[in-house]
Design a protein around this motif. Structure first.
Motif, PDB file in Angstrom:
ATOM      1  N   VAL A 318      15.638  58.478 -56.973  1.00 35.43           N
ATOM      2  CA  VAL A 318      16.013  56.896 -57.351  1.00 35.43           C
ATOM      3  C   VAL A 318      14.860  56.529 -58.269  1.00 35.43           C
ATOM      4  O   VAL A 318      13.651  56.496 -58.053  1.00 35.43           O
ATOM      5  CB  VAL A 318      15.803  56.280 -55.714  1.00 35.43           C
ATOM      6  N   ILE A 319      15.422  56.009 -59.179  1.00 35.00           N
ATOM      7  CA  ILE A 319      14.493  55.133 -60.221  1.00 35.00           C
ATOM      8  C   ILE A 319      14.902  53.822 -60.458  1.00 35.00           C
ATOM      9  O   ILE A 319      16.049  53.602 -60.989  1.00 35.00           O
ATOM     10  CB  ILE A 319      14.733  56.270 -61.529  1.00 35.00           C
ATOM     11  N   ARG A 320      14.103  52.725 -59.912  1.00 29.38           N
ATOM     12  CA  ARG A 320      14.700  51.348 -59.917  1.00 29.38           C
ATOM     13  C   ARG A 320      13.343  50.472 -60.441  1.00 29.38           C
ATOM     14  O   ARG A 320      12.411  50.837 -60.128  1.00 29.38           O
ATOM     15  CB  ARG A 320      15.204  51.221 -58.621  1.00 29.38           C
ATOM     16  N   ASN A 321      13.924  49.389 -60.816  1.00 38.69           N
ATOM     17  CA  ASN A 321      13.050  48.051 -61.154  1.00 38.69           C
ATOM     18  C   ASN A 321      11.681  48.595 -62.139  1.00 38.69           C
ATOM     19  O   ASN A 321      10.847  48.286 -61.832  1.00 38.69           O
ATOM     20  CB  ASN A 321      12.391  47.620 -59.756  1.00 38.69           C
ATOM     21  N   ASN A 322      11.936  49.358 -63.074  1.00 40.74           N
ATOM     22  CA  ASN A 322      10.997  49.643 -64.039  1.00 40.74           C
ATOM     23  C   ASN A 322      11.235  49.074 -65.292  1.00 40.74           C
ATOM     24  O   ASN A 322      12.242  48.714 -65.853  1.00 40.74           O
ATOM     25  CB  ASN A 322      10.892  51.344 -64.190  1.00 40.74           C
ATOM     26  N   THR A 323      10.222  48.932 -66.165  1.00 40.25           N
ATOM     27  CA  THR A 323      10.167  48.334 -67.431  1.00 40.25           C
ATOM     28  C   THR A 323       9.607  49.399 -68.470  1.00 40.25           C
ATOM     29  O   THR A 323       8.480  49.645 -68.050  1.00 40.25           O
ATOM     30  CB  THR A 323       9.330  46.860 -67.593  1.00 40.25           C
ATOM     31  N   VAL A 324      10.090  49.777 -69.520  1.00 41.57           N
ATOM     32  CA  VAL A 324       9.759  50.467 -70.385  1.00 41.57           C
ATOM     33  C   VAL A 324       9.585  49.554 -71.900  1.00 41.57           C
ATOM     34  O   VAL A 324      10.540  49.090 -72.183  1.00 41.57           O
ATOM     35  CB  VAL A 324      10.455  51.928 -70.679  1.00 41.57           C
ATOM     36  N   TYR A 325       8.483  49.844 -72.453  1.00 37.83           N
ATOM     37  CA  TYR A 325       8.192  49.272 -73.729  1.00 37.83           C
ATOM     38  C   TYR A 325       8.447  50.152 -74.900  1.00 37.83           C
ATOM     39  O   TYR A 325       9.511  50.835 -75.098  1.00 37.83           O
ATOM     40  CB  TYR A 325       7.175  48.508 -73.874  1.00 37.83           C
ATOM     41  N   ASN A 326       7.403  50.678 -75.164  1.00 41.43           N
ATOM     42  CA  ASN A 326       7.508  51.832 -76.445  1.00 41.43           C
ATOM     43  C   ASN A 326       7.632  53.127 -75.643  1.00 41.43           C
ATOM     44  O   ASN A 326       7.446  53.579 -74.670  1.00 41.43           O
ATOM     45  CB  ASN A 326       6.312  51.902 -77.417  1.00 41.43           C
ATOM     46  N   GLY A 327       8.354  53.937 -76.307  1.00 45.08           N
ATOM     47  CA  GLY A 327       8.845  55.384 -75.944  1.00 45.08           C
ATOM     48  C   GLY A 327      10.027  55.987 -76.646  1.00 45.08           C
ATOM     49  O   GLY A 327      10.802  55.245 -77.070  1.00 45.08           O
ATOM     50  N   HIS A 328      10.194  57.166 -76.807  1.00 47.71           N
ATOM     51  CA  HIS A 328      11.251  57.887 -77.320  1.00 47.71           C
ATOM     52  C   HIS A 328      12.391  57.697 -76.621  1.00 47.71           C
ATOM     53  O   HIS A 328      13.710  57.884 -77.303  1.00 47.71           O
ATOM     54  CB  HIS A 328      10.906  59.233 -77.565  1.00 47.71           C
ATOM     55  N   GLY A 329      12.451  57.424 -75.331  1.00 50.13           N
ATOM     56  CA  GLY A 329      13.617  56.934 -74.539  1.00 50.13           C
ATOM     57  C   GLY A 329      13.083  56.429 -73.311  1.00 50.13           C
ATOM     58  O   GLY A 329      11.995  56.714 -72.644  1.00 50.13           O
ATOM     59  N   GLY A 330      14.010  55.542 -72.763  1.00 47.59           N
ATOM     60  CA  GLY A 330      13.596  54.950 -71.560  1.00 47.59           C
ATOM     61  C   GLY A 330      13.750  55.728 -70.372  1.00 47.59           C
ATOM     62  O   GLY A 330      12.972  56.120 -69.419  1.00 47.59           O
ATOM     63  N   PHE A 331      15.084  56.381 -70.036  1.00 51.85           N
ATOM     64  CA  PHE A 331      15.394  57.371 -69.210  1.00 51.85           C
ATOM     65  C   PHE A 331      15.885  58.370 -69.809  1.00 51.85           C
ATOM     66  O   PHE A 331      16.906  58.446 -70.634  1.00 51.85           O
ATOM     67  CB  PHE A 331      16.272  56.750 -67.811  1.00 51.85           C
ATOM     68  N   VAL A 332      15.301  59.873 -69.562  1.00 54.86           N
ATOM     69  CA  VAL A 332      15.367  60.828 -70.193  1.00 54.86           C
ATOM     70  C   VAL A 332      15.853  61.890 -69.517  1.00 54.86           C
ATOM     71  O   VAL A 332      14.954  62.202 -68.555  1.00 54.86           O
ATOM     72  CB  VAL A 332      14.418  61.145 -71.477  1.00 54.86           C
ATOM     73  N   THR A 350      14.611  48.019 -67.248  1.00 53.96           N
ATOM     74  CA  THR A 350      14.679  47.316 -68.835  1.00 53.96           C
ATOM     75  C   THR A 350      13.878  48.149 -69.638  1.00 53.96           C
ATOM     76  O   THR A 350      12.760  48.482 -69.474  1.00 53.96           O
ATOM     77  CB  THR A 350      14.043  45.795 -68.621  1.00 53.96           C
ATOM     78  N   PHE A 351      14.501  48.298 -70.818  1.00 51.38           N
ATOM     79  CA  PHE A 351      14.259  48.881 -71.812  1.00 51.38           C
ATOM     80  C   PHE A 351      13.998  48.012 -73.124  1.00 51.38           C
ATOM     81  O   PHE A 351      14.946  47.615 -73.691  1.00 51.38           O
ATOM     82  CB  PHE A 351      14.791  50.336 -72.273  1.00 51.38           C
ATOM     83  N   MET A 352      12.608  48.032 -73.792  1.00 55.00           N
ATOM     84  CA  MET A 352      12.196  47.157 -74.550  1.00 55.00           C
ATOM     85  C   MET A 352      11.838  47.597 -75.688  1.00 55.00           C
ATOM     86  O   MET A 352      10.460  47.986 -75.615  1.00 55.00           O
ATOM     87  CB  MET A 352      11.721  45.616 -74.336  1.00 55.00           C
ATOM     88  N   GLY A 353      12.473  48.045 -76.882  1.00 52.53           N
ATOM     89  CA  GLY A 353      11.750  48.558 -78.212  1.00 52.53           C
ATOM     90  C   GLY A 353      11.606  50.172 -78.040  1.00 52.53           C
ATOM     91  O   GLY A 353      10.941  50.703 -79.016  1.00 52.53           O
TER      92      GLY A 353
END
Length: 548
Positions: A318-332, A350-353
């Motif tokens: 279970v992967i929930r309520n996470n925020t990703v800023y920089n990265g090659h992929g948010g969920f991979v 949320t994936f931003m950028g």
């Protein structure tokens, strides 16, 4: 019938006995993760002579406190406020390493403190420097608190001139190290440069041992935290940053919780992943913030034959309520997914950028089955490339039409991605909304997407895909020729599709294998041209049932 054709047909029908799940889950029946428990007894590292002065090497004191706590039946090892310089820390069962706010574990720049050990590199056995934090075969283990764990990664990493500002580059060159002959890459040492430019292998093959790699030790960057074959693991509240390579690497663990953790690596950090969950069973990742130099939350399960022999999928997550800023992929997922992955639920993220949003990648030779992945309520902004991305040509040249028509045989090295559902996906800004590229011998199969609102340059590209459903989707695209491209894909459903009025072309259908394409509840008259056909595609295979 040839065996390869039999296997292909079985896989396409979902009958092949690969990665069969012992238990099916749903949004109302999510996987359950067992949490560790600890005694309240507390030992401070101060009692073992540790000093928070940012100068003293505290390795022995910290490890002594952990060992004593373990020997006494477990409890909490307290790291008070301060800067604690240390070498490798070895965790023990029944111990919660707790960092108070304003406490920083800062790992030493003295590389002699890190022994050469057997580890893994991208799913294969390899020589590595000992990780700053590690544990093997533990049960009930945790790192908690509000402190910072800093891997001092800049002393380990190479960096390209193009990745830094002019001022930062000059500062890096002045700090020491050596330059590549073309002057465009900085290396920490001559030893690192030689191993890199000569493309030396770190893999433990042909009977090699870790000590055989002493002449390239500086090149063998460690992951910041590696936990191997551990049960009931908790990482909570702490910031993990500046890793030499991957930040968090749980490997073959069971009942893993990562909660309210921050992972930070510079954008230029090669292999600077946030979390690599490899061959783990029953895991929860929630409330985390990631800002890293490579993939953010990544699912892996070993690479190629070695991963298939291990045979341990990453499952029940279970992967929930996470925020990703920089990265090659948010969920991979991938590309080292040879043991498979299944029963993973991703929501309220949320994936931003990031470079990509939901990212699935593999290549011929990996093998493995990835299935039963569910994602909903995913919100993205300013994605550099694709919002939803599947690609079976990771790091290889894309085959020509002639090569694709050859249909290589299906065998144990053929990766399978199938049976997934994505819903309520919003993306405000990306180059492409949906990109799916399978293999001609093994299409990406049975992916259902619903309630999409994607504001992107391009809409949808489906190549060697089968059984893709896209329902209730709005594609707000800058490039409207075409909105949807189909290439050698079949059994496709497009229902209630909205797109830019006066789009120059709605569908581009290509390839003889493009068949069974159904469009419903969609006003195709708004487009200047509803469809074009090429490369042997037949107009009869586009069915506009209940469409205007």
């Amino acid at each position: 019938m040839r065996k390869s054709h039999q296997l292909l047909n079985a896989l396409l029908l979902g009958l092949a006995p690969l990665a069969v799940s012992a238990q099916m889950y749903s949004w109302t029946n999510l996987p359950k993760i067992t949490q560790p428990t600890f005694r309240k007894d507390t030992i401070s590292i101060l009692a073992y002579g540790a000093k928070p002065d940012g100068v003293t090497l505290n390795t022995k004191a910290i490890n002594a406190a952990i060992a004593t706590c373990n020997q006494n039946g477990g409890g909490v090892v307290l790291v008070p406020a301060g800067i604690w310089i240390t070498g490798p820390v070895e965790l023990k069962s029944n111990v919660n390493l707790h960092l108070k706010k304003a406490a920083t574990l800062l790992f030493t720049t003295d590389k002699s403190q890190y022994a050469l050990v057997e580890g893994t590199y991208e799913g294969k056995k390899a020589a590595r420097n000992q990780s700053p934090i590690s544990g093997i075969n533990l049960e009930n283990v945790a790192i908690t608190g509000q402190g910072i764990i800093d891997g001092n990664g800049d002393i380990w990493r190479a960096v390209h001139k193009s990745q830094l500002t002019e001022g930062a580059w000059k500062e890096k060159v002045a700090s020491g190290g050596v330059l590549k002959d073309d002057g465009k890459t900085w290396y920490p040492s001559e030893q690192f440069k030689r191993a890199s430019t000569e493309n030396k292998s770190m893999l433990l093959a042909n009977g090699k041992k870790p000590e055989d790699f002493a002449d390239m030790k500086d090149f063998l960057r460690p992951n910041l935290l590696v936990l191997t074959s551990c049960k009931k693991v908790l990482l909570e509240g702490v910031t993990f940053q500046n890793s030499p390579a991957w930040c968090l690497h749980p490997l073959m663990c069971q009942d893993l919780t990562i909660r309210n953790v921050t992972t930070k690596n510079p954008e230029y950090a090669h292999n600077g992943d946030g979390m690599d969950i490899e061959s783990c069973k029953n895991f929860l990742i929630e409330g985390c913030t990631l800002d890293v130099g490579d993939d953010a939350i990544c699912i892996k399960s070993g690479k190629d034959e070695e991963g298939r022999k291990r045979g341990m999928p990453t499952e029940n997550g279970v992967i929930r309520n996470n925020t990703v800023y920089n990265g090659h992929g948010g969920f991979v997922v991938g590309s080292e997914m040879s043991g498979g992955a299944r029963n993973i639920f991703v929501y309220n993220c949320t994936f931003m950028g990031t470079d990509k949003g939901l990212r699935f990648k593999s290549v011929r030779g990996r093998g493995g089955v990835v299935e039963h992945i569910y994602a909903k309520d995913i919100f993205m902004k300013d994605i550099a490339q694709e919002a939803i991305f599947f690609d079976m040509y990771y790091f290889v040249k894309f085959a020509t039409d002639g090569e694709r028509d050859m249909k290589p045989v299906v065998n144990e090295g053929t990766p399978v991605f199938r049976n997934m559902q994505f819903e309520n996906i919003v993306c405000n800004g990306a180059k492409k909304g949906v990109f799916v590229r399978g293999l001609p011998e093994m299409p990406i199969q049975n992916i259902r997407m619903a309630n999409l609102t994607l504001k992107t340059d391009k809409g949808v590209e489906l190549i060697d895909a089968q059984g893709i459903e896209i329902r209730k989707a709005q594609f707000i695209t800058h490039d409207t020729k075409p909105v949807i491209l189909v290439d050698n894909s079949s059994k496709l459903t497009f229902d209630a599709i909205q797109y830019n009025p006066q789009a120059s072309l709605l569908f581009s259908i290509n390839g003889e294998r493009s068949q069974g394409i159904q469009v419903t509840n969609t006003d195709v008259t708004k487009a200047q041209n509803k469809a074009e056909f090429g490369k042997g595609a037949l107009e009869k295979n586009l069915m506009l049932s209940s469409a205007k």
